[in-house]
Design a protein around this motif. Sequence first.
Motif, PDB file in Angstrom:
ATOM      1  N   GLN A  48     -52.613  21.763 121.181  1.00 37.88           N
ATOM      2  CA  GLN A  48     -53.477  20.810 119.702  1.00 37.88           C
ATOM      3  C   GLN A  48     -54.074  21.988 119.760  1.00 37.88           C
ATOM      4  O   GLN A  48     -54.353  22.763 120.271  1.00 37.88           O
ATOM      5  CB  GLN A  48     -53.754  20.363 120.377  1.00 37.88           C
ATOM      6  N   ARG A  55     -56.458  23.834 121.932  1.00 33.92           N
ATOM      7  CA  ARG A  55     -57.343  23.794 122.542  1.00 33.92           C
ATOM      8  C   ARG A  55     -56.123  22.814 123.734  1.00 33.92           C
ATOM      9  O   ARG A  55     -57.345  23.091 124.997  1.00 33.92           O
ATOM     10  CB  ARG A  55     -58.401  22.144 121.735  1.00 33.92           C
ATOM     11  N   GLN A  56     -55.044  22.709 123.470  1.00 37.26           N
ATOM     12  CA  GLN A  56     -55.051  22.228 124.995  1.00 37.26           C
ATOM     13  C   GLN A  56     -53.315  22.412 124.520  1.00 37.26           C
ATOM     14  O   GLN A  56     -52.826  22.932 123.574  1.00 37.26           O
ATOM     15  CB  GLN A  56     -54.630  20.728 125.322  1.00 37.26           C
ATOM     16  N   ARG A  57     -52.920  23.208 125.469  1.00 40.58           N
ATOM     17  CA  ARG A  57     -51.443  23.835 125.161  1.00 40.58           C
ATOM     18  C   ARG A  57     -49.999  23.126 126.485  1.00 40.58           C
ATOM     19  O   ARG A  57     -50.638  22.889 127.751  1.00 40.58           O
ATOM     20  CB  ARG A  57     -51.162  25.376 125.203  1.00 40.58           C
ATOM     21  N   GLY A  58     -49.056  22.614 126.899  1.00 42.35           N
ATOM     22  CA  GLY A  58     -47.987  22.299 127.581  1.00 42.35           C
ATOM     23  C   GLY A  58     -47.765  22.941 127.964  1.00 42.35           C
ATOM     24  O   GLY A  58     -47.725  24.217 127.500  1.00 42.35           O
TER      25      GLY A  58
END
Lengths: 120, 115
Positions: A48, A55-58
């Motif tokens: 994201q 900001r965020q990662r899978g």
Amino acid sequence: DAGVTQSPTHLIKTRGQQVTLRCSPKSGHDTVSWYQQALGQGPQFIFQYYEEEERQRGNFPDRFSGHQFPNYSSELNVNALLLGDSALYLCASSLAGVWLAGGSSYNEQFFGPGTRLTVL
Amino acid sequence: DQQVKQNSPSLSVQEGRISILNCDYTNSMFDYFLWYKKYPAEGPTFLISISSIKDKNEDGRFTVFLNKSAKHLSLHIVPSQPGDSAVYFCAATAGGGGGYQKVTFGTGTKLQVIP
């Protein structure tokens, strides 16, 4: 309002190649998320972007990278393509202000139609 | 590790009857649950959501029920219409630090409403 748009619609690549997918968010949205949807599976969160930063990662390898531009549009880059990267890549946009303001715990994400990537 | 599970890949219902789609989750940190609907060649469309502090949320023909102790939620569609035929995804999110949203999806249930 065109909603979330993605390009290209379809793409065919060979193993080892690199690919760039593009996304324009819904008007007024400032946050972009990318998802990979393999056949028969649900969308899997890749990462994201907000304020041009990830900001965020899978759980995806570093071969998957992205970028967000000042106009909030975004690119997803995949290097050294593998057969297993064949999937529908979905972009979703949302408005950060909802959750930044401490309001609803969820900011609705609007999805684009996706880019179908085939790796041969 | 599939944190959101939809064990029924498909469901067929007669028009006018109730459709019940089920979903189970394993992550206790999830605090918001969503249902998305997807037609072929389109991206998922948000349908309805529920916060973990509630056990029911209604929006027209659609109602979502949440049973936190069982880590189970369900979507009820009453009455079902042929236009409801689509793939339904259950999804969940945990607020997390900074509020950045990572949404975890289930594998989907294909609903067919028979006229």
